[in-house]
Design a protein around this motif. Structure first.
Motif, short mmCIF file in Angstrom:
data_model
loop_
_atom_site.label_atom_id
_atom_site.label_comp_id
_atom_site.label_asym_id
_atom_site.label_seq_id
_atom_site.Cartn_x
_atom_site.Cartn_y
_atom_site.Cartn_z
N PHE A 57 13.36 -56.16 -11.08
CA PHE A 57 12.90 -55.29 -12.17
C PHE A 57 13.35 -55.83 -13.53
CE2 PHE A 57 13.87 -52.80 -8.35
CZ PHE A 57 12.59 -52.37 -8.03
N ALA A 58 13.73 -57.11 -13.59
CA ALA A 58 14.22 -57.69 -14.84
C ALA A 58 13.09 -58.15 -15.74
CB ALA A 58 15.15 -58.87 -14.55
N GLY A 59 11.93 -58.48 -15.16
CA GLY A 59 10.81 -58.97 -15.95
C GLY A 59 9.93 -57.85 -16.45
N ASN A 60 8.83 -58.24 -17.07
CA ASN A 60 7.85 -57.27 -17.58
C ASN A 60 6.71 -57.14 -16.59
OD1 ASN A 60 9.20 -56.78 -20.02
ND2 ASN A 60 8.33 -58.64 -20.93
N TYR A 61 6.51 -55.93 -16.10
CA TYR A 61 5.43 -55.68 -15.16
C TYR A 61 4.17 -55.29 -15.92
CZ TYR A 61 2.50 -53.37 -11.70
OH TYR A 61 1.44 -52.99 -10.92
N ARG A 103 14.62 -43.89 -14.39
CA ARG A 103 13.82 -42.89 -15.09
C ARG A 103 12.95 -42.14 -14.09
NH1 ARG A 103 13.07 -47.42 -18.39
NH2 ARG A 103 10.97 -47.71 -17.56
N PRO A 104 13.53 -41.23 -13.32
CA PRO A 104 12.71 -40.47 -12.36
C PRO A 104 11.66 -39.64 -13.09
CG PRO A 104 14.90 -39.52 -12.55
CD PRO A 104 14.94 -40.80 -13.30
N THR A 107 11.44 -40.58 -7.57
CA THR A 107 12.70 -39.87 -7.74
C THR A 107 13.80 -40.55 -6.94
OG1 THR A 107 13.73 -37.67 -7.63
CG2 THR A 107 12.27 -38.29 -5.82
N GLY A 108 14.95 -39.92 -6.89
CA GLY A 108 16.11 -40.52 -6.23
C GLY A 108 16.92 -41.35 -7.21
N GLN A 139 7.68 -48.76 -13.17
CA GLN A 139 7.40 -47.76 -14.21
C GLN A 139 8.57 -46.81 -14.39
OE1 GLN A 139 3.33 -46.07 -14.66
NE2 GLN A 139 2.97 -46.98 -12.64
N ALA A 140 9.31 -46.57 -13.29
CA ALA A 140 10.46 -45.67 -13.34
C ALA A 140 11.74 -46.39 -13.75
CB ALA A 140 10.65 -44.99 -11.99
#
Length: 563
Positions: free
Chosen positions: A78-82, A182-183, A177-178, A200-201
């Motif tokens: 999750f370090a890059g830009n999606y 950012r849930p 969630t969980g 996105q979260a």
């Protein structure tokens, strides 16, 4: 502000030192060259090694991160830009659902230009043709299916084009969630991956979240379980079609083990269950082939526990939550890595026995006696570079403390001290970037000292030179041809003579072997560099002596004297 005029020559001098890349070095490290001259002109074959030559890393130590600062394995997902797929770039395997829109164009015997909506029964209605069932049809087959239906009514004279359009009804809303950063509720396409929604979260929370237990729920039913380790290692990721109201839940982080040392993956690894063995951890950590021992620390029965075991023992050792594992290459190696630079023939890398001396190593080096200056060999050594860097940094810190704590007896003197401090701090900032080379002078008058070699040493064999370089406070800094009957004064004259700021009492000559000699009446040889320093007036500036000392340290340690 006359002190500024006096400091400008000094600052110009250190700028020259920091920018230029000539010769210089360890003036006290020169060995008493009492041994026999080198036999480097032999034609012996060089020792070979498959590894490329090591690069001298400028004397800077490398640090290993502490276990608590390690990232969890998989965090870089999750370090890059999606970037989500654009809404008008549908997957050809996307299957039509109720609410999708289809663009229809007909021309010829019958004409139509409409946008049809797939109704709740999964059909679209085409005038004069009737209902066409579209739910479940792949996006790439929409046009063919509509053409086939129209062709049953109009045998000839009608052309048909149909295309699946994008619409808000194609998007789905999924809850994430969980243990995520950012849930919340996020929108995407039905065939988006779990990773897309997690991104996105904000991704899995690296402190709380599990990378191995991610589940997708539809109502109260679990429809998918995702282990992100499988994706990182093998590219395996369950594919599914999301529906409105689906929920992605990231479970709390499981048991963790920190891995450091000689391994390709220095991370915190999560495992399922109460414990794993060393062989299972090795599959993820991927230690280097040189590893011989493993240090394991943790808690057993409520008490601190640590052990230092062999690689074979580690394979069957049980590891538990909170353990820290360090892979160590601890077997003594019988060889050292020695590199060669300068004028030599053959390979630039040697693997020699530990404890070898310089003369023994030079026996395996071939040179061209007409090109190589074998009487001016020197060594670059990492341990010397580290010590030189330490001494320069300590001198800079002392200078910085002195200038910041200097007293002032009046407002006028305080203003002067403030200007001095500004210039000195700029000097400290630039001088702190100097990277010493760690030169050791091992040759003198054609004799080479037979010193003991260290792992990582670089032997430099300078090329022969017929020029003398003159720089610093002379009218025309330049290189001139060496003349055996010329004196130092003659070379200065060829450079246009001294400037009015030159210090004629203390000149510097840098020999090809790195030796630095200072004085007034110096003997110059081929390949030497002559450096003329400015004359400094210390009346108005109390820190000049400290500056001069540091500049000479830089000149000797950092190969910085030059044009």
């Amino acid at each position: 502000m006359s002190y500024l005029k006096r400091i400008f020559p000094l600052l110009g001098m250190w700028l020259c030192l920091l920018v230029s890349q000539g010769y210089a070095e360890e003036q006290g490290a020169g060995a008493s060259a009492s041994s026999a001259s080198t036999s480097s002109d032999t034609t012996s074959d060089l020792l070979t090694a498959e590894t490329k030559p090591r690069i001298f890393d400028e004397g800077l130590p490398r640090t290993v991160r502490a276990g608590q600062n390690l990232q969890p394995f998989g965090a870089n997902l999750f370090a890059g830009n999606y970037t989500s797929r654009r809404a008008n770039a549908l997957d050809p395997n996307y299957q039509v659902i109720a609410g999708d829109k289809i663009s229809l164009r007909m021309w010829g015997e019958a004409t139509a230009n409409e946008v049809l909506t797939v109704d709740a029964n999964g059909n679209v209605f085409v005038p004069d043709v009737g209902e066409i069932h579209m739910v479940g049809t792949r996006a790439s087959e929409v046009s063919n299916k509509v053409k086939a239906a129209v062709g049953k009514v109009y045998k000839d004279g009608v052309d048909v084009y149909a295309n699946l359009l994008t619409a808000s009804s194609q998007e789905v809303t999924v809850f994430v969630t969980g243990s995520v950063l950012r849930p919340g509720q996020y929108t995407g396409l039905p065939d988006d991956s779990v990773l897309a929604f997690l991104h996105q979260a904000g991704g899995v929370d690296p402190r709380r979240g599990s990378y191995r237990q991610v589940m997708v729920k539809r109502g109260q039913q679990r429809v998918a379980s995702v282990d992100l380790y499988d994706f990182v290692n093998n590219g395996s990721l369950p594919r599914m079609l999301f529906r409105n109201g689906d929920t992605i839940v990231v479970r709390p982080q499981g048991s963790m083990i920190s891995v450091e040392g000689d391994t390709r993956n220095n991370y915190r690894f999560e495992f399922l269950g109460n414990s794993i063995n060393g062989a299972q951890l090795i599959k993820y950590a991927r230690p280097d082939s040189s590893v011989t021992n493993i240090a394991v620390s943790g808690t057993r029965d409520g008490l601190p526990n640590s052990s230092y075991i062999s690689y074979e023992q580690f394979l069957h050792t049980r590891l538990y939550d909170g353990d820290s594992v360090r892979f160590v290459s601890d077997a003594p190696t019988p060889v050292m890595d020695i590199s060669l630079e300068g004028s030599h023939l053959g390979n630039s890398y040697l693997a020699v026995k530990r404890g070898s001396r310089l003369q023994e190593v030079l026996d395996y080096v071939s040179v061209d006696p007409n090109e190589a200056d074998i009487g001016n060999i020197y060594i670059k050594r990492k341990s010397v570079a580290l010590e030189q860097k330490k001494n320069i940094d300590e001198s800079l810190r002392r200078l910085e403390r002195s200038v910041l704590t200097a007293p002032a007896s009046s407002d006028g003197e305080a203003a002067i001290r403030a200007k001095e401090a500004e210039l000195i701090l700029k000097f400290v900032e630039r001088a702190s970037t100097v990277r010493p080379e760690g030169k050791i002078v091992v040759s003198d008058r054609g004799k080479v000292a037979n010193i003991r070699m260290e792992d990582g040493d670089i032997i430099v064999i300078p090329p022969k030179s017929d020029v003398v370089m003159i720089s610093g406070e002379v009218q025309v800094p330049q290189s001139v041809v060496y003349a055996s009957n010329a004196t130092l004064k003659d070379y200065i004259a060829q450079a246009g003579g001294y400037t009015e700021r030159a210090n004629e009492e203390s000149l510097m000559v840098v020999k090809p072997n790195g030796k630095v000699i200072m004085g007034r009446h110096l003997q110059v040889s081929a390949g030497d560099q002559v450096m003329v320093y400015p004359r400094l007036d210390t009346k108005d500036m109390q820190f000049t002596k400290d500056l001069v000392q540091i500049i000479y340290q830089i000149a000797v340690a950092a190969k910085a004297v030059g044009l």
